[in-house]
Design an enzyme around this catalytic site. Sequence first.
Site, PDB file in Angstrom:
ATOM      1  N   GLY A  23       0.841  -1.204   0.000  1.00 42.92           N
ATOM      2  CA  GLY A  23       0.000   0.000   0.000  1.00 42.92           C
ATOM      3  C   GLY A  23       0.870   1.246   0.000  1.00 42.92           C
ATOM      4  N   HIS A  47     -13.997   9.917  12.430  1.00 42.93           N
ATOM      5  CA  HIS A  47     -12.924   9.853  11.435  1.00 42.93           C
ATOM      6  C   HIS A  47     -13.290  10.666  10.196  1.00 42.93           C
ATOM      7  CE1 HIS A  47     -11.494   6.417  13.822  1.00 42.93           C
ATOM      8  NE2 HIS A  47     -10.317   6.675  13.286  1.00 42.93           N
ATOM      9  N   LYS A 102     -13.031   7.411   5.174  1.00 43.67           N
ATOM     10  CA  LYS A 102     -12.917   6.102   5.848  1.00 43.67           C
ATOM     11  C   LYS A 102     -14.038   5.163   5.408  1.00 43.67           C
ATOM     12  CE  LYS A 102     -11.946   3.891  10.238  1.00 43.67           C
ATOM     13  NZ  LYS A 102     -10.867   3.097   9.664  1.00 43.67           N
ATOM     14  N   PRO A 151      -5.040  -2.505  15.432  1.00 47.15           N
ATOM     15  CA  PRO A 151      -5.979  -1.605  14.773  1.00 47.15           C
ATOM     16  C   PRO A 151      -5.497  -0.162  14.849  1.00 47.15           C
ATOM     17  CG  PRO A 151      -6.830  -2.284  16.917  1.00 47.15           C
ATOM     18  CD  PRO A 151      -5.573  -3.049  16.690  1.00 47.15           C
TER      19      PRO A 151
HETATM   20  P1  NAD Z   1      -5.355   4.658   1.438  1.00 42.61           P
HETATM   21  O1  NAD Z   1      -6.568   4.325   0.644  1.00 42.61           O
HETATM   22  O2  NAD Z   1      -4.813   6.058   1.383  1.00 42.61           O
HETATM   23  O3  NAD Z   1      -4.156   3.670   1.058  1.00 42.61           O
HETATM   24  C1  NAD Z   1      -4.318   2.299   0.810  1.00 42.61           C
HETATM   25  C2  NAD Z   1      -3.397   1.942  -0.349  1.00 42.61           C
HETATM   26  O4  NAD Z   1      -3.426   0.525  -0.516  1.00 42.61           O
HETATM   27  C3  NAD Z   1      -3.838   2.577  -1.673  1.00 42.61           C
HETATM   28  O5  NAD Z   1      -2.726   3.204  -2.308  1.00 42.61           O
HETATM   29  C4  NAD Z   1      -4.367   1.394  -2.496  1.00 42.61           C
HETATM   30  O6  NAD Z   1      -4.128   1.541  -3.890  1.00 42.61           O
HETATM   31  C5  NAD Z   1      -3.541   0.253  -1.903  1.00 42.61           C
HETATM   32  N1  NAD Z   1      -4.191  -1.057  -2.054  1.00 42.61           N
HETATM   33  C6  NAD Z   1      -5.485  -1.371  -1.849  1.00 42.61           C
HETATM   34  N2  NAD Z   1      -5.688  -2.682  -2.102  1.00 42.61           N
HETATM   35  C7  NAD Z   1      -4.505  -3.185  -2.487  1.00 42.61           C
HETATM   36  C8  NAD Z   1      -4.067  -4.482  -2.876  1.00 42.61           C
HETATM   37  N3  NAD Z   1      -4.922  -5.504  -2.968  1.00 42.61           N
HETATM   38  N4  NAD Z   1      -2.772  -4.661  -3.181  1.00 42.61           N
HETATM   39  C9  NAD Z   1      -1.907  -3.606  -3.126  1.00 42.61           C
HETATM   40  N5  NAD Z   1      -2.252  -2.359  -2.754  1.00 42.61           N
HETATM   41  C10 NAD Z   1      -3.545  -2.154  -2.446  1.00 42.61           C
HETATM   42  O7  NAD Z   1      -5.707   4.254   2.951  1.00 42.61           O
HETATM   43  P2  NAD Z   1      -4.891   4.567   4.290  1.00 42.61           P
HETATM   44  O8  NAD Z   1      -5.496   5.753   4.985  1.00 42.61           O
HETATM   45  O9  NAD Z   1      -3.417   4.555   4.019  1.00 42.61           O
HETATM   46  O10 NAD Z   1      -5.306   3.285   5.163  1.00 42.61           O
HETATM   47  C11 NAD Z   1      -5.051   1.970   4.711  1.00 42.61           C
HETATM   48  C12 NAD Z   1      -5.577   0.973   5.741  1.00 42.61           C
HETATM   49  O11 NAD Z   1      -4.891   1.154   6.994  1.00 42.61           O
HETATM   50  C13 NAD Z   1      -7.061   1.116   6.079  1.00 42.61           C
HETATM   51  O12 NAD Z   1      -7.589  -0.158   6.341  1.00 42.61           O
HETATM   52  C14 NAD Z   1      -7.070   1.962   7.348  1.00 42.61           C
HETATM   53  O13 NAD Z   1      -8.223   1.792   8.134  1.00 42.61           O
HETATM   54  C15 NAD Z   1      -5.841   1.395   8.031  1.00 42.61           C
HETATM   55  N6  NAD Z   1      -5.210   2.279   9.024  1.00 42.61           N
HETATM   56  C16 NAD Z   1      -4.736   1.676  10.139  1.00 42.61           C
HETATM   57  C17 NAD Z   1      -4.047   2.423  11.075  1.00 42.61           C
HETATM   58  C18 NAD Z   1      -3.443   1.723  12.259  1.00 42.61           C
HETATM   59  O14 NAD Z   1      -2.781   2.366  13.089  1.00 42.61           O
HETATM   60  N7  NAD Z   1      -3.602   0.388  12.353  1.00 42.61           N
HETATM   61  C19 NAD Z   1      -3.852   3.795  10.881  1.00 42.61           C
HETATM   62  C20 NAD Z   1      -4.353   4.388   9.716  1.00 42.61           C
HETATM   63  C21 NAD Z   1      -5.028   3.613   8.771  1.00 42.61           C
END
Ligand code: NAD
Length: 255
Positions: free
Chosen positions: A9, A143, A147, A110
């Site tokens: 990602g 959020h 989201k 999470p």
């Molecule tokens: P985002 O949409 O900005 O980024 C996600 C990226 O993953 C995108 O660039 C997308 O193209 C890519 N992606 C999606 N499916 C894919 C796949 N099958 N293979 C490869 N790449 C793929 O989202 P974000 O804000 O960066 O958040 C991503 C995830 O992390 C979400 O599930 C969010 O809830 C989670 N998150 C968790 C925390 C934590 O502390 N655990 C913090 C922030 C976000």
Amino acid sequence: MDKGIGIAGVAGRMGRLLVEEAAAAGIRLVGGIDREAVAPAGVRLFPDIAALAVDSDVVVDFTHASAVAGHAAALAAAGTAWVLGTTGLSESDDVAVASAARRIAVVQAPNFSPGVNLVLALAERMAAALPGDDYDAEIVEMHHRQKVDAPSGTALGLGRAVARGRGVALEVVRESGRDGHTGPRKPGAIGFAALRGGQVVGEHSLIFAAAGEHIAVSHRAFDRRVFATGAVRAARWVVGRAPGHYSMMDVLGIR
Ligand code: NAD
């Protein structure tokens, strides 16, 4: 760490911050994968998770729930550690993660912020001390408008912590999305409310409401970089660990 860190990602909001945080921590960045096929400047894009896994000591994964089962299988096959931040997982995704954790070291959280993990530890202790029939547990989160899952993974983590403290299963006592004629609140329920709007990075409050007093613990994240810093810390910690399913509380030593 010999080979370095891979990022799944890498073009996303978290992925880009992880690139910066790995550099700030002096960790070699192997490269990344992304569905969008656009990597931040200077980052090598791999064709798939299997190729990235083979070249990395650890893959830090902030993608989408639909990717989790495939990533679990590829990382387990390669013997590569996994830091998993993606939320919104289904029960079958959870099974895939647990199965991978029998073969590789997995840190799943999470929320990777130190503050939230302290609140999680506190939540369990508070729930164990406050009788569930007298102290109604409610979790409120807000959020940003982009989201896609609700309640947030962190809110569910808080709910699980309260349930653990009370010795019950969250699935049995969970009440979310109340609307219309819901009837009175069930004794011992754990309630969730999710607000969405603007660019809120992440706000969570856990409230224990009794007849004569309310206790609330709140956490507010102002900058999602706090999650990236924590995830890179988890990546450093997990390399070389025995297979197992670890949490950020293990990384922080607050379990
Ligand atoms: P985002 O949409 O900005 O980024 C996600 C990226 O993953 C995108 O660039 C997308 O193209 C890519 N992606 C999606 N499916 C894919 C796949 N099958 N293979 C490869 N790449 C793929 O989202 P974000 O804000 O960066 O958040 C991503 C995830 O992390 C979400 O599930 C969010 O809830 C989670 N998150 C968790 C925390 C934590 O502390 N655990 C913090 C922030 C976000």
